[in-house]
Motif scaffolding. Structure first.
Motif, PDB file in Angstrom:
ATOM      1  N   LEU A  61     -91.459  -0.503  -0.680  1.00 25.23           N
ATOM      2  CA  LEU A  61     -92.499  -1.182   0.105  1.00 25.23           C
ATOM      3  C   LEU A  61     -92.629  -0.553   1.499  1.00 25.23           C
ATOM      4  O   LEU A  61     -93.738  -0.334   1.995  1.00 25.23           O
ATOM      5  N   ILE A  62     -91.484  -0.247   2.101  1.00 24.01           N
ATOM      6  CA  ILE A  62     -91.511   0.357   3.438  1.00 24.01           C
ATOM      7  C   ILE A  62     -92.173   1.732   3.388  1.00 24.01           C
ATOM      8  O   ILE A  62     -93.039   2.062   4.216  1.00 24.01           O
ATOM      9  N   LEU A 114     -99.391   4.716   3.920  1.00 22.43           N
ATOM     10  CA  LEU A 114    -100.760   4.224   4.096  1.00 22.43           C
ATOM     11  C   LEU A 114    -101.171   4.231   5.571  1.00 22.43           C
ATOM     12  O   LEU A 114    -102.300   4.605   5.923  1.00 22.43           O
ATOM     13  N   LEU A 115    -100.276   3.800   6.443  1.00 22.01           N
ATOM     14  CA  LEU A 115    -100.581   3.819   7.878  1.00 22.01           C
ATOM     15  C   LEU A 115    -100.766   5.253   8.380  1.00 22.01           C
ATOM     16  O   LEU A 115    -101.658   5.539   9.188  1.00 22.01           O
ATOM     17  N   VAL A 172     -93.232  -1.036  10.950  1.00 15.85           N
ATOM     18  CA  VAL A 172     -93.137  -1.630   9.605  1.00 15.85           C
ATOM     19  C   VAL A 172     -91.688  -1.702   9.126  1.00 15.85           C
ATOM     20  O   VAL A 172     -91.178  -2.794   8.811  1.00 15.85           O
ATOM     21  N   THR A 196     -94.257   2.929   1.142  1.00 19.69           N
ATOM     22  CA  THR A 196     -95.683   2.804   0.818  1.00 19.69           C
ATOM     23  C   THR A 196     -96.488   2.394   2.043  1.00 19.69           C
ATOM     24  O   THR A 196     -97.551   2.963   2.336  1.00 19.69           O
ATOM     25  N   ALA A 197     -95.992   1.411   2.774  1.00 17.54           N
ATOM     26  CA  ALA A 197     -96.698   0.944   3.974  1.00 17.54           C
ATOM     27  C   ALA A 197     -96.795   2.054   5.028  1.00 17.54           C
ATOM     28  O   ALA A 197     -97.848   2.258   5.664  1.00 17.54           O
ATOM     29  N   CYS A 198     -95.715   2.820   5.228  1.00 17.03           N
ATOM     30  CA  CYS A 198     -95.721   3.903   6.220  1.00 17.03           C
ATOM     31  C   CYS A 198     -96.690   5.007   5.819  1.00 17.03           C
ATOM     32  O   CYS A 198     -97.407   5.566   6.672  1.00 17.03           O
ATOM     33  N   ILE A 253     -96.325   2.938  12.866  1.00 17.12           N
ATOM     34  CA  ILE A 253     -95.670   3.281  11.598  1.00 17.12           C
ATOM     35  C   ILE A 253     -94.214   2.818  11.606  1.00 17.12           C
ATOM     36  O   ILE A 253     -93.712   2.229  10.641  1.00 17.12           O
TER      37      ILE A 253
END
Length: 368
Positions: free
Chosen positions: A350-351, A357-358, A320, A353-355, A317
């Motif tokens: 974006l950061i 989701l992970l 990212v 959202t990616a974290c 996490i």
């Protein structure tokens, strides 16, 4: 006449000075606890005739009194020195090898025969009470009792801070029908008492095993490997005391021995049966401890793997934002959306959202 041998079995007078039976070997230092100052080796000495205790006699006169009356003398000793036991050995004609074993102790349980004299070694055991079992707790304390059995005498030699025979003597004196069977009745009573103490120790150790088992499989995370290993070591001491006892008891129960009347064999057979049951109980506890130890190691390994999964998940996490920040931290002039008014907020979104989701993915797979 000078040099004439006394008749076989006749007692000799105790010498004024207590001689040594053989030189003290340097390789076998005396390690048994010493007696308190002012106390001699003789704990009790009594002559028994027809199953009843006779009036008190001096140890030097007890054997002759037993021979004259057709009874036997029971001489109880505690941690005698080589010189002290040497004098008694000279009087009772004890074999030097058996005397050496009785002085230095730390012998394996065994039964030996020297002409018409039996010499038996028994390891005693006592459970050491403790508030909580630790990785250094002493659970089983051991000692020794050696028994010489002759036609008209029985000599018990005790080593260790426990295993006193005073209560045993009083209990045996209340059973004249058993005492009238001769010196072997004392050997039976001692062996029976020792085996009964093994039962008590094994039962107490079983409670410790159950406490450790509950701790290993409890929801809380515990580290019981040290305690398990220590209890397994202590149980080994009990196993060394119990397992070798089966063969001597079998000999006493099955073989024809001069100083053991046929009527006593059934008594020794009963003690043998108890010893076998204790041996099986100790073996079962040892196997259970091995299984619990393996389960504890497996649980520790699983806990370590779970920690590694959590660390790996959080590292994934964190990677990212680290990667994105690293790219934009290279300070190149031409980069995507570098001059855009909302570029900074878009990258942050974006950061996040990616974290998220992970995190959801790792949570669903049981890594977090």
């Amino acid at each position: 006449m000078p040099g004439t041998e006394a008749p076989r079995g006749a007692p000799r007078e105790l010498p004024t000075e207590l001689p040594s039976t053989r030189p003290r070997p340097d390789s076998r230092p005396r390690t048994t606890p010493s007696r308190p100052d002012g106390l001699g080796p003789v704990v009790d000495c009594a002559v028994y005739v027809g199953g009843h205790r006779e009036p008190p006699v001096e140890p030097q006169e007890a054997l002759q009194a037993a021979v004259d009356s057709g009874g036997f003398v029971w001489l109880g000793l505690y941690a005698p020195t080589e010189d002290e036991l040497g004098a008694i050995a000279e009087h009772y004609r004890l074999h030097p090898l058996a005397v050496e074993d009785a002085v230095y102790a730390h012998q394996r349980p065994k039964l030996e025969r020297y002409d018409d004299v039996l010499f038996m070694v028994l390891t005693t055991a006592r459970y050491v009470e403790h508030d909580r079992l630790t990785a250094t707790s002493e659970v089983v304390d051991t000692g020794e009792v050696m028994v010489f059995v002759g036609p008209h005498y029985v000599i018990t030699v005790r080593h260790g801070e426990h295993g006193g025979l005073a209560d045993l003597r009083r209990g045996l004196e209340s059973q004249p029908d058993l005492l009238c069977l001769g010196p072997s009745s004392v050997l039976y009573a001692v062996a029976d008492s020792v085996v009964d103490s093994f039962v008590d120790v094994a039962t107490a150790v079983e409670e410790d095993v159950e406490e450790l088992e509950a701790s290993v499989f409890s929801p809380e995370r515990t580290d019981d490997i040290g305690r398990l290993y220590q209890l397994k070591r202590e149980l080994l001491s009990l196993r060394r005391a119990v397992s070798p006892l089966e063969v001597p008891l079998e000999k006493l129960a099955e073989k024809q021995i001069d100083v053991v009347p046929a009527a006593m064999r059934s008594y020794f057979r009963d003690v043998e049966d108890h010893a076998i049951r204790v041996r099986d109980q100790v073996a079962a506890l040892d196997e259970l401890l091995t299984s619990i130890l393996q389960a504890s190691l497996a649980r520790t390994s699983m806990a370590d793997n779970e920690d590694m999964r959590k660390i790996s998940a959080w590292a994934g996490i964190i990677a990212v934002p680290t990667a994105i920040a690293g790219i934009y931290g290279m300070n190149f002039e031409f980069m995507p959306e570098l001059q855009w008014r909302y570029g900074y907020f878009t990258v942050l979104l974006l950061i996040v959202t990616a974290c998220v989701l992970l995190y959801r993915g790792f949570k669903r797979n049981g890594w977090l």
